[in-house]
Design a protein around this motif. Sequence first.
Motif, PDB file in Angstrom:
ATOM      1  N   ALA A 125     -19.852  47.214   8.590  1.00  0.00           N
ATOM      2  CA  ALA A 125     -18.538  47.089   7.942  1.00  0.00           C
ATOM      3  C   ALA A 125     -17.417  47.528   8.866  1.00  0.00           C
ATOM      4  N   ASP A 126     -17.642  48.601   9.623  1.00  0.00           N
ATOM      5  CA  ASP A 126     -16.627  49.083  10.554  1.00  0.00           C
ATOM      6  C   ASP A 126     -16.304  48.043  11.628  1.00  0.00           C
ATOM      7  N   ALA A 127     -17.267  47.150  11.880  1.00  0.00           N
ATOM      8  CA  ALA A 127     -17.066  46.103  12.880  1.00  0.00           C
ATOM      9  C   ALA A 127     -16.582  44.805  12.241  1.00  0.00           C
ATOM     10  N   GLY A 128     -16.248  44.846  10.937  1.00  0.00           N
ATOM     11  CA  GLY A 128     -15.775  43.662  10.252  1.00  0.00           C
ATOM     12  C   GLY A 128     -16.878  42.698   9.861  1.00  0.00           C
ATOM     13  N   LEU A 129     -18.134  43.192   9.848  1.00  0.00           N
ATOM     14  CA  LEU A 129     -19.276  42.353   9.507  1.00  0.00           C
ATOM     15  C   LEU A 129     -20.017  42.954   8.315  1.00  0.00           C
ATOM     16  N   MET A 130     -21.092  42.307   7.907  1.00  0.00           N
ATOM     17  CA  MET A 130     -21.851  42.780   6.759  1.00  0.00           C
ATOM     18  C   MET A 130     -23.342  42.620   7.002  1.00  0.00           C
ATOM     19  N   LEU A 131     -24.100  43.665   6.652  1.00  0.00           N
ATOM     20  CA  LEU A 131     -25.556  43.580   6.617  1.00  0.00           C
ATOM     21  C   LEU A 131     -25.931  43.187   5.197  1.00  0.00           C
ATOM     22  N   GLY A 132     -26.589  42.049   5.040  1.00  0.00           N
ATOM     23  CA  GLY A 132     -26.826  41.499   3.714  1.00  0.00           C
ATOM     24  C   GLY A 132     -27.889  42.199   2.898  1.00  0.00           C
ATOM     25  N   ILE A 133     -28.646  43.120   3.496  1.00  0.00           N
ATOM     26  CA  ILE A 133     -29.660  43.860   2.739  1.00  0.00           C
ATOM     27  C   ILE A 133     -28.972  44.965   1.955  1.00  0.00           C
ATOM     28  N   HIS A 192     -23.614  39.252   9.015  1.00  0.00           N
ATOM     29  CA  HIS A 192     -22.859  38.130   8.473  1.00  0.00           C
ATOM     30  C   HIS A 192     -21.369  38.483   8.453  1.00  0.00           C
ATOM     31  N   PRO A 193     -20.505  37.480   8.437  1.00  0.00           N
ATOM     32  CA  PRO A 193     -19.080  37.771   8.241  1.00  0.00           C
ATOM     33  C   PRO A 193     -18.882  38.486   6.909  1.00  0.00           C
ATOM     34  N   ALA A 194     -18.035  39.480   6.889  1.00  0.00           N
ATOM     35  CA  ALA A 194     -17.791  40.229   5.662  1.00  0.00           C
ATOM     36  C   ALA A 194     -16.848  39.437   4.767  1.00  0.00           C
ATOM     37  N   PRO A 195     -17.264  39.117   3.545  1.00  0.00           N
ATOM     38  CA  PRO A 195     -16.361  38.394   2.640  1.00  0.00           C
ATOM     39  C   PRO A 195     -15.082  39.190   2.420  1.00  0.00           C
ATOM     40  N   SER A 196     -13.968  38.497   2.330  1.00  0.00           N
ATOM     41  CA  SER A 196     -12.687  39.173   2.141  1.00  0.00           C
ATOM     42  C   SER A 196     -12.392  39.449   0.673  1.00  0.00           C
ATOM     43  N   GLU A 197     -13.189  38.857  -0.226  1.00  0.00           N
ATOM     44  CA  GLU A 197     -12.916  39.028  -1.648  1.00  0.00           C
ATOM     45  C   GLU A 197     -14.234  39.143  -2.412  1.00  0.00           C
ATOM     46  N   ARG A 198     -14.233  40.005  -3.409  1.00  0.00           N
ATOM     47  CA  ARG A 198     -15.388  40.142  -4.298  1.00  0.00           C
ATOM     48  C   ARG A 198     -14.879  40.210  -5.729  1.00  0.00           C
ATOM     49  N   ALA A 199     -15.507  39.463  -6.616  1.00  0.00           N
ATOM     50  CA  ALA A 199     -15.143  39.472  -8.036  1.00  0.00           C
ATOM     51  C   ALA A 199     -16.393  39.758  -8.857  1.00  0.00           C
ATOM     52  N   THR A 200     -16.226  40.593  -9.888  1.00  0.00           N
ATOM     53  CA  THR A 200     -17.372  41.019 -10.687  1.00  0.00           C
ATOM     54  C   THR A 200     -17.071  40.853 -12.173  1.00  0.00           C
ATOM     55  N   ALA A 201     -18.038  40.288 -12.890  1.00  0.00           N
ATOM     56  CA  ALA A 201     -17.913  40.127 -14.341  1.00  0.00           C
ATOM     57  C   ALA A 201     -19.104  40.780 -15.028  1.00  0.00           C
ATOM     58  N   PHE A 202     -18.838  41.385 -16.194  1.00  0.00           N
ATOM     59  CA  PHE A 202     -19.881  41.953 -17.036  1.00  0.00           C
ATOM     60  C   PHE A 202     -19.858  41.158 -18.342  1.00  0.00           C
ATOM     61  N   LEU A 203     -20.970  40.479 -18.660  1.00  0.00           N
ATOM     62  CA  LEU A 203     -20.989  39.529 -19.764  1.00  0.00           C
ATOM     63  C   LEU A 203     -22.080  39.863 -20.776  1.00  0.00           C
TER      64      LEU A 203
END
Length: 472
Positions: free
Chosen positions: A124-132, A215-226
């Motif tokens: 994350a500090d490098a602007g990336l994401m580990l998907g695990i 992986h590239p770190a997504p710039s947006e995350r949206a969460t719903a509780f249904l």
Amino acid sequence: MTAPADLITRLADRFGDRIITTGAAIPERYHHDWAGLPPAQPLALARPETTAEVSALLAFCHDARLPVVPQGGLTGISGAAHPDAGCLVLSLERMAAIEALDTEAGTLTAGAGLVLETAQRAAADAGLMLGIDIGARGSCQLGGVLATNAGGNNVIRYGMARDHVLGLEVVLADGTVIDGMNAMLKNNAGLDLKQLFIGSEGLLGVITRCVLRLHPAPSERATAFLGCAGGDAAVALLGAARQALGPMLSSFEVMWPSFFHTMAEGTGLGVPLDGRHGAYVIVEATGFGPGAAQGALETLFERAFEDGLVEDGILAGSLREERALWAVRESPAEYATVLGPIIPFDIGLPIARMAEAVTVLEAGIAARWPTARALSYGHIGDSNLHLVVNVPEAGANQPEDAVKAFVYGVTRDFGGTVSAEHGIGLIKRDYLGYSRSPAEIALMRRIKAALDPHAILNPGKSFAPDPEERQP
């Protein structure tokens, strides 16, 4: 075989007290993992700092026929890291360096002892994401994550642990070092040997270093509780989410009322929706365009409500709200407080039959143990159901054999697997034949015999032969 006392003396003399701890000086945390098996004090604990030291240790144990149990963060629930009184515990915790993080290639190179959350933060500090990502992220180690082929919350988008591995360094039972630290996405030169060791639970070799894909770190995350009417509606919602969100769908978690209300009330975390529903779903979407994920999730919610798949719901408006929506789903660490002793299951079931299987499992458990609490939830988008059972009057003596026979029997009959993401270890070894054919198990053992001829690595675990082996 050399007498244990002489063997331990030789071991301590050869490697010194910097690496070797023996007897009562071995801290209790190395006597067990999360499987709940009775603690066992091993003969010795080895904590090497380099691959060369791991190699020398395994060569010594190979020659001495000393059993070795590799350990990572000890967060597994199948007993793969559980020691016995006659073994050497091999902990990789001191091999925890981040050796390289290549932002251009999108790779992270690290030691097997690195804690998963530390690797996530570095990416994350490098602007990336580990998907695990798994619930034990703050304590599990990369070596254990890979040795068990861990799953977790992001599998629906990014895949199991093996899908993130480009290269591995592994030490075989005789001390041979296999340098497979490939860092390229494409490398089709011969057999992909790393796949032998991912998910092998330390039976074929000890993972010491790895190259992971970022992986590239997504710039947006949206969460719903249904809230849905029941399990069938939740499964139908999964199909709608796949259609509406496509590759933006990053998590789809379902909690049946048995789990959700028990844990929400038992922990005091509360319920975000009014009333009670037949199933509770967390849907998470991630994206790269401004508002894309949020907009797509809102559209899904509206259409699902109109189609009768959803009865009620809420979308997180902030990071704080997002964490609150996940709070109950991430509360299993509180089982001991809320339930007491449990019998945990990590099974896989065909998605189309998931709701039916939960009904059969919960009803069957209630019929056999009327006071039992059976809690169902999981990564349903990945065919993964978690079930935990507690029989209150049994106290510490939970009826494990009888409950396992029932649950795994139902799993087999539904065409499922006894292990979706936590491996086999000791806990499930008697039921491996419910999910793998005799020919498959025989081939596993032939590979084991070729790589570990003296059977010193994790003896008696998973598919490893055992003189006292039995079938249920």
